[in-house]
Write a protein that holds these residues in place. Sequence first.
Motif, PDB file in Angstrom:
ATOM      1  N   ALA A   5       0.818  -1.214   0.000  1.00 44.88           N
ATOM      2  CA  ALA A   5       0.000   0.000   0.000  1.00 44.88           C
ATOM      3  C   ALA A   5       0.852   1.266   0.000  1.00 44.88           C
ATOM      4  CB  ALA A   5      -0.945  -0.008   1.199  1.00 44.88           C
ATOM      5  N   GLU A   6       1.975   1.226   0.712  1.00 47.59           N
ATOM      6  CA  GLU A   6       2.865   2.387   0.774  1.00 47.59           C
ATOM      7  C   GLU A   6       3.436   2.752  -0.586  1.00 47.59           C
ATOM      8  OE1 GLU A   6       5.821   1.271   3.597  1.00 47.59           O
ATOM      9  OE2 GLU A   6       4.442   1.468   5.294  1.00 47.59           O
ATOM     10  N   ARG A   7       3.506   1.800  -1.491  1.00 48.84           N
ATOM     11  CA  ARG A   7       4.139   2.032  -2.783  1.00 48.84           C
ATOM     12  C   ARG A   7       3.151   2.273  -3.913  1.00 48.84           C
ATOM     13  NH1 ARG A   7       9.718  -0.468  -2.231  1.00 48.84           N
ATOM     14  NH2 ARG A   7       9.860  -0.741   0.011  1.00 48.84           N
ATOM     15  N   LEU A   8       1.882   2.355  -3.582  1.00 45.25           N
ATOM     16  CA  LEU A   8       0.874   2.658  -4.594  1.00 45.25           C
ATOM     17  C   LEU A   8       0.816   4.164  -4.835  1.00 45.25           C
ATOM     18  CD1 LEU A   8      -1.988   0.288  -3.401  1.00 45.25           C
ATOM     19  CD2 LEU A   8      -0.406  -0.076  -5.308  1.00 45.25           C
ATOM     20  N   SER A   9       0.397   4.548  -6.027  1.00 48.63           N
ATOM     21  CA  SER A   9       0.327   5.976  -6.335  1.00 48.63           C
ATOM     22  C   SER A   9      -0.723   6.690  -5.510  1.00 48.63           C
ATOM     23  CB  SER A   9       0.078   6.186  -7.834  1.00 48.63           C
ATOM     24  OG  SER A   9      -1.166   5.648  -8.206  1.00 48.63           O
ATOM     25  N   SER A  10      -1.625   5.958  -4.853  1.00 47.13           N
ATOM     26  CA  SER A  10      -2.624   6.596  -3.995  1.00 47.13           C
ATOM     27  C   SER A  10      -2.043   6.973  -2.646  1.00 47.13           C
ATOM     28  CB  SER A  10      -3.824   5.670  -3.785  1.00 47.13           C
ATOM     29  OG  SER A  10      -3.422   4.488  -3.129  1.00 47.13           O
ATOM     30  N   ASN A  11      -0.754   6.717  -2.449  1.00 45.61           N
ATOM     31  CA  ASN A  11      -0.090   7.138  -1.226  1.00 45.61           C
ATOM     32  C   ASN A  11       0.074   8.645  -1.319  1.00 45.61           C
ATOM     33  OD1 ASN A  11       1.548   7.685   0.916  1.00 45.61           O
ATOM     34  ND2 ASN A  11       3.119   6.202   0.389  1.00 45.61           N
ATOM     35  N   ALA A  50      -2.075   2.940   5.684  1.00 45.51           N
ATOM     36  CA  ALA A  50      -2.713   2.471   4.458  1.00 45.51           C
ATOM     37  C   ALA A  50      -4.214   2.645   4.543  1.00 45.51           C
ATOM     38  CB  ALA A  50      -2.352   1.011   4.211  1.00 45.51           C
ATOM     39  N   ALA A  51      -4.796   2.398   5.713  1.00 46.51           N
ATOM     40  CA  ALA A  51      -6.245   2.507   5.873  1.00 46.51           C
ATOM     41  C   ALA A  51      -6.738   3.919   5.642  1.00 46.51           C
ATOM     42  CB  ALA A  51      -6.660   2.016   7.257  1.00 46.51           C
ATOM     43  N   SER A  52      -5.902   4.931   5.908  1.00 49.07           N
ATOM     44  CA  SER A  52      -6.351   6.311   5.718  1.00 49.07           C
ATOM     45  C   SER A  52      -6.486   6.662   4.245  1.00 49.07           C
ATOM     46  CB  SER A  52      -5.407   7.287   6.416  1.00 49.07           C
ATOM     47  OG  SER A  52      -4.161   7.332   5.748  1.00 49.07           O
ATOM     48  N   ARG A  53      -5.980   5.815   3.376  1.00 47.75           N
ATOM     49  CA  ARG A  53      -6.074   6.060   1.940  1.00 47.75           C
ATOM     50  C   ARG A  53      -7.168   5.228   1.292  1.00 47.75           C
ATOM     51  NH1 ARG A  53      -0.618   5.591   3.042  1.00 47.75           N
ATOM     52  NH2 ARG A  53      -0.578   3.502   2.242  1.00 47.75           N
ATOM     53  N   GLU A  54      -7.891   4.477   2.078  1.00 52.66           N
ATOM     54  CA  GLU A  54      -8.938   3.615   1.539  1.00 52.66           C
ATOM     55  C   GLU A  54     -10.282   4.325   1.656  1.00 52.66           C
ATOM     56  OE1 GLU A  54      -8.469   0.070   3.847  1.00 52.66           O
ATOM     57  OE2 GLU A  54      -6.559  -0.402   2.913  1.00 52.66           O
ATOM     58  N   PRO A  55     -10.952   4.551   0.533  1.00 52.45           N
ATOM     59  CA  PRO A  55     -12.230   5.261   0.598  1.00 52.45           C
ATOM     60  C   PRO A  55     -13.297   4.425   1.307  1.00 52.45           C
ATOM     61  CG  PRO A  55     -11.785   4.520  -1.644  1.00 52.45           C
ATOM     62  CD  PRO A  55     -10.578   4.197  -0.828  1.00 52.45           C
ATOM     63  N   ASP A  56     -14.156   5.091   2.051  1.00 55.61           N
ATOM     64  CA  ASP A  56     -15.274   4.420   2.701  1.00 55.61           C
ATOM     65  C   ASP A  56     -16.395   4.159   1.714  1.00 55.61           C
ATOM     66  OD1 ASP A  56     -14.239   4.322   5.347  1.00 55.61           O
ATOM     67  OD2 ASP A  56     -14.650   6.458   5.529  1.00 55.61           O
TER      68      ASP A  56
END
Length: 131
Positions: A36-42, A67-73
Amino acid sequence: LSYGARQDLVQAARSLALDAAAGHIAAEDITEEMIAERLSSNFSGGGYDEIGTGGVGTSSAGKKKTAASREPDLLIRTSGEQRLSNFMLWECAYTELYFTETLWPEFGEESLRHALETYASRQRRFGVRGD
């Protein structure tokens, strides 16, 4: 904008593979968080890079991002389409999906309110059965 979730995952995997090959990490130590840290959504400005220095980063308030803070609800998909279309596949693993026939230009405050009310009525289980 040129984005594809599959390509994003490939780039993250390549970055981790490079770090493993260079002896910076052991393959068996790779975690979901490292991917997750290496995804462009970071959004911390990190994401993946060629030498594998993508990081978790901090928010503007100085709190460590996870990582969870970048996951949309909630993901709202307009125009009657009922697919993710290669959009944030990793990040949307536990995202609630809302589909509407309304076209984007007509999706206004009332449509958003309805989507949020529908979302609020759902029981979020994050992969755990609700027996």
